[in-house]
Every structure is written in C-alpha cells, then in structure tokens.
Design a protein around this motif. Sequence first.
Motif, mmCIF file in Angstrom:
data_model
loop_
_atom_site.group_PDB
_atom_site.id
_atom_site.type_symbol
_atom_site.label_atom_id
_atom_site.label_comp_id
_atom_site.label_asym_id
_atom_site.label_seq_id
_atom_site.Cartn_x
_atom_site.Cartn_y
_atom_site.Cartn_z
ATOM 1 N N GLU A 351 0.836 -1.205 0.000
ATOM 2 C CA GLU A 351 0.000 0.000 0.000
ATOM 3 C C GLU A 351 0.873 1.258 0.000
ATOM 4 O O GLU A 351 0.554 2.250 -0.669
ATOM 5 N N ALA A 352 1.973 1.220 0.750
ATOM 6 C CA ALA A 352 2.880 2.371 0.794
ATOM 7 C C ALA A 352 3.534 2.600 -0.562
ATOM 8 O O ALA A 352 3.630 3.743 -1.036
ATOM 9 N N VAL A 353 3.976 1.516 -1.195
ATOM 10 C CA VAL A 353 4.614 1.634 -2.510
ATOM 11 C C VAL A 353 3.634 2.218 -3.531
ATOM 12 O O VAL A 353 3.976 3.118 -4.305
ATOM 13 N N THR A 354 2.423 1.696 -3.532
ATOM 14 C CA THR A 354 1.401 2.199 -4.460
ATOM 15 C C THR A 354 1.164 3.695 -4.252
ATOM 16 O O THR A 354 1.063 4.473 -5.214
ATOM 17 N N TYR A 355 1.104 4.115 -2.995
ATOM 18 C CA TYR A 355 0.880 5.532 -2.681
ATOM 19 C C TYR A 355 2.045 6.392 -3.166
ATOM 20 O O TYR A 355 1.828 7.456 -3.767
ATOM 21 N N PHE A 356 3.264 5.937 -2.916
ATOM 22 C CA PHE A 356 4.432 6.684 -3.389
ATOM 23 C C PHE A 356 4.368 6.905 -4.901
ATOM 24 O O PHE A 356 4.580 8.011 -5.403
ATOM 25 N N ILE A 357 4.092 5.830 -5.622
ATOM 26 C CA ILE A 357 4.091 5.913 -7.084
ATOM 27 C C ILE A 357 2.972 6.838 -7.568
ATOM 28 O O ILE A 357 3.166 7.645 -8.487
ATOM 29 N N GLU A 358 1.796 6.746 -6.932
ATOM 30 C CA GLU A 358 0.682 7.621 -7.305
ATOM 31 C C GLU A 358 1.029 9.098 -7.102
ATOM 32 O O GLU A 358 0.586 9.963 -7.861
ATOM 33 N N LYS A 359 1.828 9.373 -6.082
ATOM 34 C CA LYS A 359 2.173 10.755 -5.749
ATOM 35 C C LYS A 359 3.458 11.230 -6.426
ATOM 36 O O LYS A 359 3.943 12.326 -6.153
ATOM 37 N N GLY A 360 4.025 10.406 -7.302
ATOM 38 C CA GLY A 360 5.192 10.814 -8.059
ATOM 39 C C GLY A 360 6.512 10.706 -7.318
ATOM 40 O O GLY A 360 7.533 11.264 -7.757
ATOM 41 N N VAL A 361 6.522 10.004 -6.187
ATOM 42 C CA VAL A 361 7.773 9.774 -5.452
ATOM 43 C C VAL A 361 8.539 8.646 -6.138
ATOM 44 O O VAL A 361 7.966 7.595 -6.458
ATOM 45 N N LEU A 362 9.819 8.851 -6.381
ATOM 46 C CA LEU A 362 10.642 7.816 -7.007
ATOM 47 C C LEU A 362 10.929 6.706 -5.992
ATOM 48 O O LEU A 362 11.316 6.988 -4.859
ATOM 49 N N VAL A 363 10.725 5.465 -6.405
ATOM 50 C CA VAL A 363 10.973 4.334 -5.512
ATOM 51 C C VAL A 363 12.017 3.409 -6.135
ATOM 52 O O VAL A 363 11.828 2.899 -7.242
ATOM 53 N N ALA A 364 13.123 3.220 -5.410
ATOM 54 C CA ALA A 364 14.143 2.253 -5.815
ATOM 55 C C ALA A 364 13.832 0.949 -5.094
ATOM 56 O O ALA A 364 14.053 0.851 -3.881
ATOM 57 N N PRO A 365 13.282 -0.061 -5.790
ATOM 58 C CA PRO A 365 12.806 -1.274 -5.120
ATOM 59 C C PRO A 365 13.944 -2.152 -4.613
ATOM 60 O O PRO A 365 15.010 -2.227 -5.225
#
Length: 445
Positions: A351-365
């Motif tokens: 849920e946190a990852v999905t929220y980050f991506i929706e808000k345009g935060v870059l995520v390095a998995p």
Amino acid sequence: MSKINEILEQIVQRNPGEAEFHQAVEEVLHSIEPVIEKYPKFAKAKIIERMFEPERQIMFRVPWVDDKGEVQINRGFRVQFNSTLGPFKGGLRFHPSVYLGIVKFLGFEQIFKNALTGLPIGGGKGGSDFNPKGKSDLEVMRYCQSFMSELYRHIGPDIDVPAGDIGVGAREIGYMFGQYKRIRNGYEGGVLTGKGLSYGGSLVRTEATGYGLIYFVREMLAAHGHDFSDKRIVISGSGNVAIFANEKVTTYGGKVIAMSDSQGYVVDENGINLNTIKKIKIEKRGRIREYVDYHPEAKFVEGCKNIWDIKCDIALPCATQNDIELVHAEKLVANGCLAVGEGANMPCTNEAVTYFIEKGVLVAPAKAANAGGVATSALEMAQNSMRYHWTFEEVDSKLQNIMKNIFKTAKEACEEYGIEGNYVSGANIAGFTKVATAMMDQGIV
C-alpha cells in the motif's frame, strides 16, 4: 476473476499463514501481468506456478548447549527456491522472528534480485529463530556448529551458497565455515560468502549492500534531474546496510540527519557522526541511544516507527520488512520526500509503494537497489574459483557497473511496457522475464 488473481488465491491457499510470502508474491504478480499477456507461452507452460513454488524447503532441529550447561533447541531453515540461472544463493538470517513464511519471502525476492545482477546465481534463503544478541561468543560458536552440522548436507559451491543477513555477520560465517570444512574434510572456499579476508573473503563485501543502494539511487535521481547534493536524508536501521549507505551518500553531498535501531532513533541536525555510529554498533555491539552520550546536542526518541515523521528529501529504509506503512508514506509525501531507496528487503508495504508511485515519489525497489550485497557475494565466489584476490577499487568498480546495469535494465523494462518511472514494476518485469525465458529453455523441470 483474472488469471493473476486466481493464481494468487491458489498460492495463498497452498501456503497458509505466511503473510510476508503472500505480500511478496502479490507485488510481483500484479507487476508481471502485461508480460503474461505479451507472452502467452509463459502461461501455457505454467511458468508462474512453477517459479512461485520452491524447488526444495528444508526445516531442521538445532540443539545446542548454553553457557549454563542447559540444552536449548531452535529451528533451522533453508528454502532453495530457484536454480534456473545458477546455484541457489542467498543469506542466512538469525532472528527470533524467523519462520518459514519469512524465509520463503526472502528466497522468493532473491530469485529476481539475483537475476537482475546479470550473474549466474539462483535464488534461495535460510536462517533460524536463534537470537545471537546477548549470547557469548562461545554460545554463538556452539550454535553455528550445530546449525552447520545439518545444513552442510544441502549446500556446496555448485549447489547452494549461503551468506549473511540479519544476525549473521563475519563471526557467524567464520564459525559455520570452520564446521563445514571440518565435516567435509576439504577446503571448499566458495561454499559460503561473507567470509573473513584472511580465508577467502572479498573486499567491499561488508560495504556492498549499502554502497550498491546509493549507486542505484544515484542513477535513478540523475534520470529525473536530481542528485544527493544538500539533500536531507533519513535512514532507518544502523547495521551494515545503513552504516555504509550513510558513508557513501555523504561522499555525494547528502546529509544524514537520523538513524535508528529496534529501540528508537537519534536525530542530529548537524548530520549523524558516522564514526560514533560505527563505534557503538560495530565495535561495542551497543544500542543507538548511546549516541547522545557522545553528542549531547542530538536527540534520542523511543520507538523506531516515528522516524518517518522527520522532514527529509530522501528516505532510505534499511532496517527490516514493512518498516514503512501507508501512514508513514503519507507523512513522507506531505513533508516533501522526493525519493525512497529500499535498502532492506521489502521495507515498504504494498500500500505504501502504491501511494508513493501515485504521488510521483521515485521508488528504488529492494530487489534492484539492495542487490549490491549478493552481487559482491557472486564476485567473492568468482575470486574463490580463480584462487585470486581483487583490490578494493577493482571490486568497487565492478559493483558500480553492476548497479548501473540493474537500473538500466529496470528502466528499459519500464519503457517497453509504458510504465516510465515505475521502477518497482520495471525491476519485477526484468527479473521475471529473464528467469522465465531460461525456464522455458530448460523444459518442464
């Protein structure tokens, strides 16, 4: 119900009570749905069903005697998940929370992480519910010897090559290697990685996961017009990954203002003094609350979750799984965080990852960004095979190139499937496609 959801439901039913494994599977399944649509041959050959089922699951009793002369019993685990690309490769975790579900989630993640390195290694993981904290060196030695007395039957340089993880460092690897060598009556240097430099270990291995995380995040930031210079950085954890992520990011101009352990976190607006952290955590094996004894201007806060309330530009969760939940993600976004680099394994909930991506935060998995550790382990295996030793600079250069290539691979997958900037899905797709293609080539096995 879609085919993907149907498969997920079947996996959950076949593996009851293994929440972490279910979470890891769900994330990957939803990422690879467009791959299955593009390559129906994967579905026909039931690649997903085969890849998501471990080749072998091993659980065993580990009896040992403590310093009081009392018999103690723990459980040992090794999940050999997928050997399509090479021998099983993945760490051993010693922590009270360890049970089959955690080992399976870690082994499952390792399949894709190892595939992304481009090196010939498969995915596996192991460990025990033994807690080395508070134990004497002799107790740890006796435990490691008992653990290896069973594990040795299932590993080998061309079969399965364990390494360290939480609770398993150079001390534990040394004790296990000594016992393996004694039982096998031979020197098989490539059977374990993370060894001491005096008996076949590799330079940079200690620093590798933390350095590799920063190398990957640097590439990701650069692709979007950012860098580390003058950025405020919060790192959860204070083990090897966190310490060396701090060390490397500081050389690029970032300022780490907070770090944590399981008891709480410290905030130092002047920048965390890394020498102090190393003294406390590496030399003394102490608690991070001791930091304020050396730096009275800093602040210690009980409990580690609220570390994500601190305003920062970049968050680097380097502690353990599910460190950042949705509520923490919302706080980070509200405070202007622009990027998250996963140093631990699955440190953000889905849920946190999905929220980050929706808000345009870059995520390095994690399966891409923290692959530096296993990549350098594979380089250690190569040096063992050659009876040769590379310099620190040589290994570090190879590590940088590997992390650049991992980012490039994930980015290309994003472009191919029209999901630019979603490196979580890009990494999943790239890793899955590589393993799936090799599985197709090798037949129904």
